[in-house]
Design an enzyme around this catalytic site. Structure first.
Site, mmCIF file in Angstrom:
data_model
loop_
_atom_site.group_PDB
_atom_site.id
_atom_site.type_symbol
_atom_site.label_atom_id
_atom_site.label_comp_id
_atom_site.label_asym_id
_atom_site.label_seq_id
_atom_site.Cartn_x
_atom_site.Cartn_y
_atom_site.Cartn_z
ATOM 1 N N ARG A 163 62.115 67.436 158.803
ATOM 2 C CA ARG A 163 61.528 66.076 158.396
ATOM 3 C C ARG A 163 61.302 65.191 159.612
ATOM 4 O O ARG A 163 61.216 63.989 159.340
ATOM 5 C CB ARG A 163 62.364 65.175 157.559
ATOM 6 C CG ARG A 163 62.726 66.036 156.044
ATOM 7 C CD ARG A 163 62.990 65.183 154.989
ATOM 8 N NE ARG A 163 63.445 65.954 153.874
ATOM 9 C CZ ARG A 163 64.672 66.270 153.455
ATOM 10 N NH1 ARG A 163 65.721 65.385 154.135
ATOM 11 N NH2 ARG A 163 64.819 67.185 152.506
ATOM 12 N N ARG A 219 68.974 68.712 139.770
ATOM 13 C CA ARG A 219 69.401 68.136 141.107
ATOM 14 C C ARG A 219 68.361 67.613 141.729
ATOM 15 O O ARG A 219 67.234 68.074 141.878
ATOM 16 C CB ARG A 219 70.471 68.952 141.885
ATOM 17 C CG ARG A 219 69.776 70.214 142.362
ATOM 18 C CD ARG A 219 70.849 71.370 142.601
ATOM 19 N NE ARG A 219 70.492 72.568 142.960
ATOM 20 C CZ ARG A 219 69.876 73.590 142.541
ATOM 21 N NH1 ARG A 219 69.498 73.539 141.193
ATOM 22 N NH2 ARG A 219 69.464 74.477 142.889
ATOM 23 N N CYS A 259 64.066 69.079 163.823
ATOM 24 C CA CYS A 259 64.347 68.538 162.347
ATOM 25 C C CYS A 259 63.147 68.963 161.460
ATOM 26 O O CYS A 259 61.990 68.633 161.940
ATOM 27 C CB CYS A 259 64.113 66.942 162.420
ATOM 28 S SG CYS A 259 64.429 66.087 161.038
ATOM 29 N N LYS A 290 64.824 77.229 147.734
ATOM 30 C CA LYS A 290 65.612 78.270 148.533
ATOM 31 C C LYS A 290 65.969 79.496 147.912
ATOM 32 O O LYS A 290 66.599 79.584 146.647
ATOM 33 C CB LYS A 290 67.095 77.599 148.880
ATOM 34 C CG LYS A 290 66.677 76.408 149.734
ATOM 35 C CD LYS A 290 68.177 75.642 149.767
ATOM 36 C CE LYS A 290 67.949 74.456 150.595
ATOM 37 N NZ LYS A 290 67.337 73.246 149.777
ATOM 38 N N CYS A 310 68.877 58.239 162.330
ATOM 39 C CA CYS A 310 69.842 59.198 162.822
ATOM 40 C C CYS A 310 70.593 58.952 164.033
ATOM 41 O O CYS A 310 69.766 58.271 164.721
ATOM 42 C CB CYS A 310 69.456 60.663 162.659
ATOM 43 S SG CYS A 310 68.087 61.144 161.565
ATOM 44 N N ARG A 338 62.973 68.885 142.510
ATOM 45 C CA ARG A 338 62.376 70.428 142.710
ATOM 46 C C ARG A 338 62.888 71.308 141.559
ATOM 47 O O ARG A 338 62.390 72.232 140.743
ATOM 48 C CB ARG A 338 62.404 70.868 144.081
ATOM 49 C CG ARG A 338 62.045 72.449 144.125
ATOM 50 C CD ARG A 338 62.158 72.891 145.675
ATOM 51 N NE ARG A 338 61.445 72.035 146.496
ATOM 52 C CZ ARG A 338 61.491 72.003 147.865
ATOM 53 N NH1 ARG A 338 62.527 72.498 148.381
ATOM 54 N NH2 ARG A 338 60.749 71.233 148.564
ATOM 55 N N TYR A 339 64.220 71.135 141.355
ATOM 56 C CA TYR A 339 65.084 72.136 140.511
ATOM 57 C C TYR A 339 65.429 71.269 139.274
ATOM 58 O O TYR A 339 65.566 69.874 139.409
ATOM 59 C CB TYR A 339 66.475 72.469 141.483
ATOM 60 C CG TYR A 339 66.198 73.164 142.741
ATOM 61 C CD1 TYR A 339 65.793 74.338 142.476
ATOM 62 C CD2 TYR A 339 66.362 72.535 143.955
ATOM 63 C CE1 TYR A 339 65.504 75.191 143.742
ATOM 64 C CE2 TYR A 339 66.173 73.333 145.153
ATOM 65 C CZ TYR A 339 65.750 74.595 145.130
ATOM 66 O OH TYR A 339 65.549 75.291 146.239
ATOM 67 N N ASP A 364 62.222 76.343 158.897
ATOM 68 C CA ASP A 364 61.076 75.912 158.013
ATOM 69 C C ASP A 364 59.800 75.953 158.873
ATOM 70 O O ASP A 364 59.871 75.586 160.150
ATOM 71 C CB ASP A 364 61.428 74.701 157.380
ATOM 72 C CG ASP A 364 62.438 74.886 156.130
ATOM 73 O OD1 ASP A 364 62.511 75.710 155.467
ATOM 74 O OD2 ASP A 364 63.132 73.623 156.124
ATOM 75 N N CYS A 392 66.890 65.228 166.128
ATOM 76 C CA CYS A 392 67.123 66.625 166.474
ATOM 77 C C CYS A 392 65.404 67.116 166.785
ATOM 78 O O CYS A 392 64.489 66.757 165.751
ATOM 79 C CB CYS A 392 67.457 67.481 165.434
ATOM 80 S SG CYS A 392 69.383 66.683 164.906
ATOM 81 N N ASP A 434 63.520 78.711 152.699
ATOM 82 C CA ASP A 434 62.950 77.852 151.621
ATOM 83 C C ASP A 434 61.468 77.762 151.771
ATOM 84 O O ASP A 434 60.805 78.025 152.730
ATOM 85 C CB ASP A 434 63.514 76.401 152.324
ATOM 86 C CG ASP A 434 63.347 75.294 151.067
ATOM 87 O OD1 ASP A 434 63.009 75.731 150.015
ATOM 88 O OD2 ASP A 434 64.371 74.487 151.353
HETATM 89 C C1 LIG Z 1 68.106 72.126 149.424
HETATM 90 C C2 LIG Z 1 67.602 71.347 148.108
HETATM 91 C C3 LIG Z 1 68.749 71.179 146.875
HETATM 92 C C4 LIG Z 1 70.048 71.591 147.049
HETATM 93 O O1 LIG Z 1 70.000 73.117 146.880
HETATM 94 P P1 LIG Z 1 71.213 73.689 146.720
HETATM 95 O O2 LIG Z 1 71.124 75.231 146.741
HETATM 96 O O3 LIG Z 1 71.836 73.368 145.316
HETATM 97 O O4 LIG Z 1 72.217 73.257 147.683
HETATM 98 C C5 LIG Z 1 68.024 70.274 146.138
HETATM 99 N N1 LIG Z 1 66.793 69.846 145.868
HETATM 100 C C6 LIG Z 1 65.951 70.187 147.075
HETATM 101 C C7 LIG Z 1 64.489 69.718 147.115
HETATM 102 C C8 LIG Z 1 66.439 70.964 148.125
HETATM 103 O O5 LIG Z 1 65.549 71.251 149.130
HETATM 104 S S1 SF4 Z 2 68.225 67.275 161.145
HETATM 105 FE FE1 SF4 Z 2 66.726 65.624 161.218
HETATM 106 S S2 SF4 Z 2 67.416 64.275 159.594
HETATM 107 FE FE2 SF4 Z 2 69.158 65.492 160.146
HETATM 108 S S3 SF4 Z 2 70.238 64.634 161.880
HETATM 109 FE FE3 SF4 Z 2 68.644 65.563 162.693
HETATM 110 S S4 SF4 Z 2 67.009 64.326 162.948
HETATM 111 FE FE4 SF4 Z 2 68.229 63.536 161.406
#
Ligand SMILES: *Cc1c(COP(=O)(O)O)cnc(C)c1O
Ligand code: SF4
Length: 355
Positions: free
Chosen positions: A114, A96, A112, A317, A105, A92-93, A273, A109, A310
């Site tokens: 995801r 990174r 979560c 973010k 996991c 996305r960025y 989110d 959670c 986000d």
């Molecule tokens: C959160 C996130 C990051 C890392 O973000 P930082 O602000 O650098 O910690 C990188 N890529 C994605 C897709 C993210 O959701």
């Molecule tokens: S937040 Fe989601 S990915 Fe993270 S430990 Fe919990 S269940 Fe696993």
């Protein structure tokens, strides 16, 4: 119990409605449809932290029918999948990527972000690790790789180190490695001395942990973080703001203070989110801002993280701050102190120049 091998603890996790009903006052017929959609796993260590039904540990671990009644429509509101050039790698960025190397996991959670993927057997496409590493290798702009999932520490030591960390460390343009995990909080026994000894070789490697409540800072969690910190691995925390868990300035301030005391530097507090199945955890942004006001100035700046939202659609973010600037005049701003006084501050030196 708390000093047994992590593999044994994990194997004894509560994963079925029958086991859950044997331990807690919950109805089998309300749990079944929820875990059919979103799997349950509660390992005996995290389960031992539950004090009573509905408490902050319970809310994070025990399936809730509200997960199915949610009106939030989107399973992937941040468009992670649309921003994945290869499966399991979110770019996305500019510099990174998030690399989803595990769908497992030690605790599933309930909040979560995801939950569309975690714990599901088909969540990891074959070849994810090799294709992700190849993409990173071919993309010199990437200088920071974040291993996430799922939880990277659910992988075996050998797989994580030999197949993932070593090849990534061998790519010259990858400067920073990060691991995003809940393991030091949800199954701290996984942070063994043998694992930490091997992780030490990958500096600069940063580990960001998700702790959400002061009751999670146990002697076991403290020991796991101490091992990592003693190995020179900087630790951060990414807390999720959750209704009924930590949506209170007093609880959040205590959590941030306790994190700093175990050498975990608070990094982000995330606004929840807009993920389908998590609506019952959502707080207003106003509550998040009030928590931030209750941190800054009231406790060590070292334990004041940034409050992040986000943005939907993959906007990324963005930090939100309480309004400290009450009024902007021509060359003077009126700024509110942490204890609610207003102080004028000269923002330009025009006045001085005229004299
Ligand atoms: C959160 C996130 C990051 C890392 O973000 P930082 O602000 O650098 O910690 C990188 N890529 C994605 C897709 C993210 O959701
Ligand atoms: S937040 Fe989601 S990915 Fe993270 S430990 Fe919990 S269940 Fe696993």
């Amino acid at each position: 119990m708390n000093d047994r091998p992590w593999q044994d603890l994990l194997a004894e996790s509560v994963t079925s409605a029958d086991e859950l009903c044997r331990r807690f006052p919950v109805a089998r017929k309300t749990v079944l449809p929820v875990i059919d959609q979103y799997p349950m796993r509660i390992n005996p260590y995290f389960l031992s932290l539950i004090r009573e039904p509905g408490d902050p540990i319970w809310r994070q671990a025990i399936p809730d029918p509200a997960e199915l009644e949610d009106t939030l429509p989107e399973a992937d509101p941040l468009a992670e999948e649309a921003q994945s050039p290869v499966p399991g790698l979110i770019h996305r960025y500019p510099d990174r990527v998030v690399f989803l190397v595990s769908s497992q996991c030690a605790l599933f959670c309930r909040h979560c972000m995801r939950k569309r993927q975690v714990g599901k057997s088909n969540a990891m496409k074959p070849g994810t690790v090799d294709n992700g590493i190849a993409y990173i290798q071919e993309t010199p702009a990437i200088r920071d790789v974040i291993l996430s999932g799922g939880d990277p520490f659910l992988l075996s030591d050998d797989h994580l180190i030999e197949d993932i960390l070593k090849p990534l460390r061998g790519i010259p343009h990858v400067e920073i490695l990060r691991i995003h995990t809940r393991i030091p909080c949800t199954l701290p026994q996984r942070i063994t001395e043998a694992l930490v000894r091997r992780l030490k070789a990958f500096a600069p490697l940063y580990i960001n942990i998700q702790f959400n409540h002061p009751a999670e800072i146990t002697p076991n969690a403290t020991q796991a973080c101490a091992r990592l910190a003693d190995a020179g691995i900087p630790l951060g925390c990414q807390t999720v703001l959750l209704k009924g868990v930590n949506d209170s300035p007093v609880v959040m301030r205590r959590l941030m203070q306790k994190l700093l005391a175990i050498r975990v530097r608070p990094y982000y507090i995330h606004q929840g989110d807009l993920v389908k199945g998590t609506g019952h955890f959502r707080t207003s942004v106003r509550e998040g801002l009030d928590i931030m006001s209750a941190l800054r100035g009231h406790t060590s700046g070292m334990c004041v993280p940034q409050y992040m939202i986000d943005l939907p659609g993959g906007g990324g973010k963005i930090p939100l701050l309480p309004e400290y600037v009450i009024e902007k005049r021509h060359n003077e701003w009126y700024i509110q102190t942490f204890d609610n006084r207003i102080v004028a501050y000269p923002v330009s030196n025009e006045g001085r120049r005229r004299n």
